[in-house]
Design a protein around this motif. Structure first.
Motif, PDB file in Angstrom:
ATOM      1  N   ILE A  83      48.752  72.969  43.223  1.00 49.79           N
ATOM      2  CA  ILE A  83      49.077  74.364  41.835  1.00 49.79           C
ATOM      3  C   ILE A  83      50.197  72.851  41.245  1.00 49.79           C
ATOM      4  N   CYS A  84      49.497  72.498  40.193  1.00 51.41           N
ATOM      5  CA  CYS A  84      51.010  72.288  38.966  1.00 51.41           C
ATOM      6  C   CYS A  84      52.351  73.110  38.806  1.00 51.41           C
ATOM      7  N   LEU A  85      52.966  72.992  38.576  1.00 53.94           N
ATOM      8  CA  LEU A  85      54.112  73.605  38.529  1.00 53.94           C
ATOM      9  C   LEU A  85      54.928  73.055  37.369  1.00 53.94           C
ATOM     10  N   LYS A  86      54.618  72.324  36.723  1.00 53.19           N
ATOM     11  CA  LYS A  86      54.313  71.867  35.129  1.00 53.19           C
ATOM     12  C   LYS A  86      53.851  72.575  34.303  1.00 53.19           C
ATOM     13  N   CYS A  87      52.229  72.541  34.692  1.00 53.80           N
ATOM     14  CA  CYS A  87      51.544  73.731  34.357  1.00 53.80           C
ATOM     15  C   CYS A  87      51.974  74.780  34.431  1.00 53.80           C
ATOM     16  N   ALA A  88      52.154  75.149  35.730  1.00 58.48           N
ATOM     17  CA  ALA A  88      52.652  76.955  35.568  1.00 58.48           C
ATOM     18  C   ALA A  88      53.769  76.634  34.817  1.00 58.48           C
ATOM     19  N   HIS A  94      47.684  62.313  39.451  1.00 54.22           N
ATOM     20  CA  HIS A  94      48.293  63.014  38.406  1.00 54.22           C
ATOM     21  C   HIS A  94      47.410  64.443  38.257  1.00 54.22           C
ATOM     22  N   CYS A  95      48.375  65.307  37.549  1.00 55.38           N
ATOM     23  CA  CYS A  95      47.587  66.576  37.270  1.00 55.38           C
ATOM     24  C   CYS A  95      47.064  66.633  36.590  1.00 55.38           C
ATOM     25  N   PRO A  96      45.252  66.959  37.180  1.00 55.44           N
ATOM     26  CA  PRO A  96      44.185  66.939  35.999  1.00 55.44           C
ATOM     27  C   PRO A  96      44.299  67.933  34.668  1.00 55.44           C
ATOM     28  N   TYR A  97      45.455  68.550  34.620  1.00 53.11           N
ATOM     29  CA  TYR A  97      45.158  68.835  33.597  1.00 53.11           C
ATOM     30  C   TYR A  97      46.634  68.285  32.355  1.00 53.11           C
ATOM     31  N   CYS A  98      47.749  67.949  32.895  1.00 54.40           N
ATOM     32  CA  CYS A  98      49.166  67.863  32.234  1.00 54.40           C
ATOM     33  C   CYS A  98      48.885  66.581  32.946  1.00 54.40           C
ATOM     34  N   ASN A  99      48.603  66.255  33.669  1.00 50.25           N
ATOM     35  CA  ASN A  99      49.060  63.921  33.860  1.00 50.25           C
ATOM     36  C   ASN A  99      50.021  64.421  34.445  1.00 50.25           C
TER      37      ASN A  99
HETATM   38 ZN   LIG Z   1      49.804  70.513  34.905  1.00 50.39          ZN
END
Ligand SMILES: [Zn+2]
Length: 294
Positions: free
Chosen positions: A23-28, A75-80
């Motif tokens: 899980i990407c906590l930045k996205c979350a 890198h996060c696939p959603y927000c990099n």
């Molecule tokens: Zn992310």
């Protein structure tokens, strides 16, 4: 007092499938703080309750902020976002069989004592769904560029047909061949790298191989070579499979259906999920504290 680590070792490994979900906590955090305009503190208390759903875990509909662990993804696939934002969920799925239900219940009781760390649930499933999902997982885990998948799928089925923790010991020196034998007293017998199996079990193996390879190019491959449906049925009849299983249908499609029914009925009856949120909760807390102190 430190809570003891829960061990899953009492459950036969053939009944367990493990998945690591990231899980990407930045996205979350962004969902709560940027989209919903909540304070980091409220976002944190909401996120503390979070666990991935089954569609995220199986890959059926893995969605932001979840993604699968891959070695080259940094890198996060959603927000990099970079790796420091990543946390892991360790997911254990158990396909439960009455033969180890006592151990399963004991394990669940232990997990329930740590409700913060473990999210557990049991989705509704028919035995047919459990069987199909197992075939799908097996299909995904095998490589079809050479014939080694035949042996692997056979061993997977044999282990699954008699879930036990002893398999790893019994087969420790490996299986070179699965051999049809009319002499084995039980369903199977292992000797010097050869696994001798009864007509009923051998037939099941061939059925499973046929089902798995059906969706592939040049499908229908089995230990007995590449077989059309009719050839498969003839081969099974010659082995004595229907007789051994007490299948008395008159017509090949009925025989096939009945055989599948038996295969499914003898398999697991229920599915259980346990999501270990330890890494997630620790990283979530660390990131929240950094945000708070900024
Ligand atoms: Zn992310």
């Amino acid at each position: 007092m430190k809570t003891p680590e829960v061990s899953f070792e009492s459950i036969p490994s053939s009944a367990i499938s493990k998945t690591t979900l990231r899980i990407c906590l930045k996205c979350a955090f962004d969902v709560f703080t940027k989209q919903l305009k909540l304070t980091p503190r409220t976002a944190y208390s909401e996120l503390k309750k979070h666990a991935p759903e089954e569609v995220d875990i199986t890959g059926a509909a893995t969605s932001r902020p979840h993604f699968f662990e891959e070695p080259d993804v940094d890198h996060c696939p959603y927000c990099n976002g970079t790796k420091r934002w990543f946390a892991q969920f360790h997911v254990t799925r158990i396909d439960a069989n009455p033969s180890f239900e006592k151990e399963r219940k004991k394990l669940w009781a232990a997990l329930k004592k740590q409700p913060e760390r473990y999210t557990i649930w049991s989705p509704e499933r028919t035995q047919m769904q459990i069987f199909s999902e197992w075939l799908e997982r097996l299909n995904r885990s095998l490589r079809f560029d050479d014939d080694s998948w035949l042996l692997e799928s056979a061993i997977s089925h044999i282990k699954r047909s008699a879930p036990s923790n002893d398999w790893d010991k019994v087969l420790a020196s490996g299986v070179r061949r699965v051999q049809l034998s009319r002499q084995v007293e039980d369903a199977w017998h292992y000797e010097d790298g050869w696994l001798y199996v009864s007509p009923a079990l051998y037939g099941d193996v061939i059925m499973v191989q046929h089902l798995i390879s059906r969706s592939h190019q040049h499908g229908g491959r089995t230990f007995e070579g590449r077989l059309t449906f009719q050839e498969l049925m003839r081969r099974l009849r010659r082995i004595g499979y229907f007789e051994a299983k007490g299948i008395t249908a008159n017509e090949p499609y009925e025989e096939f259906e009945e055989a599948i029914g038996r295969l499914v009925d003898s398999g697991p009856r229920a599915v259980y999920y346990a999501v270990d949120r330890k890494d997630y909760l620790n990283k979530l807390k660390a990131i929240y504290e950094k945000k708070r102190d900024k």
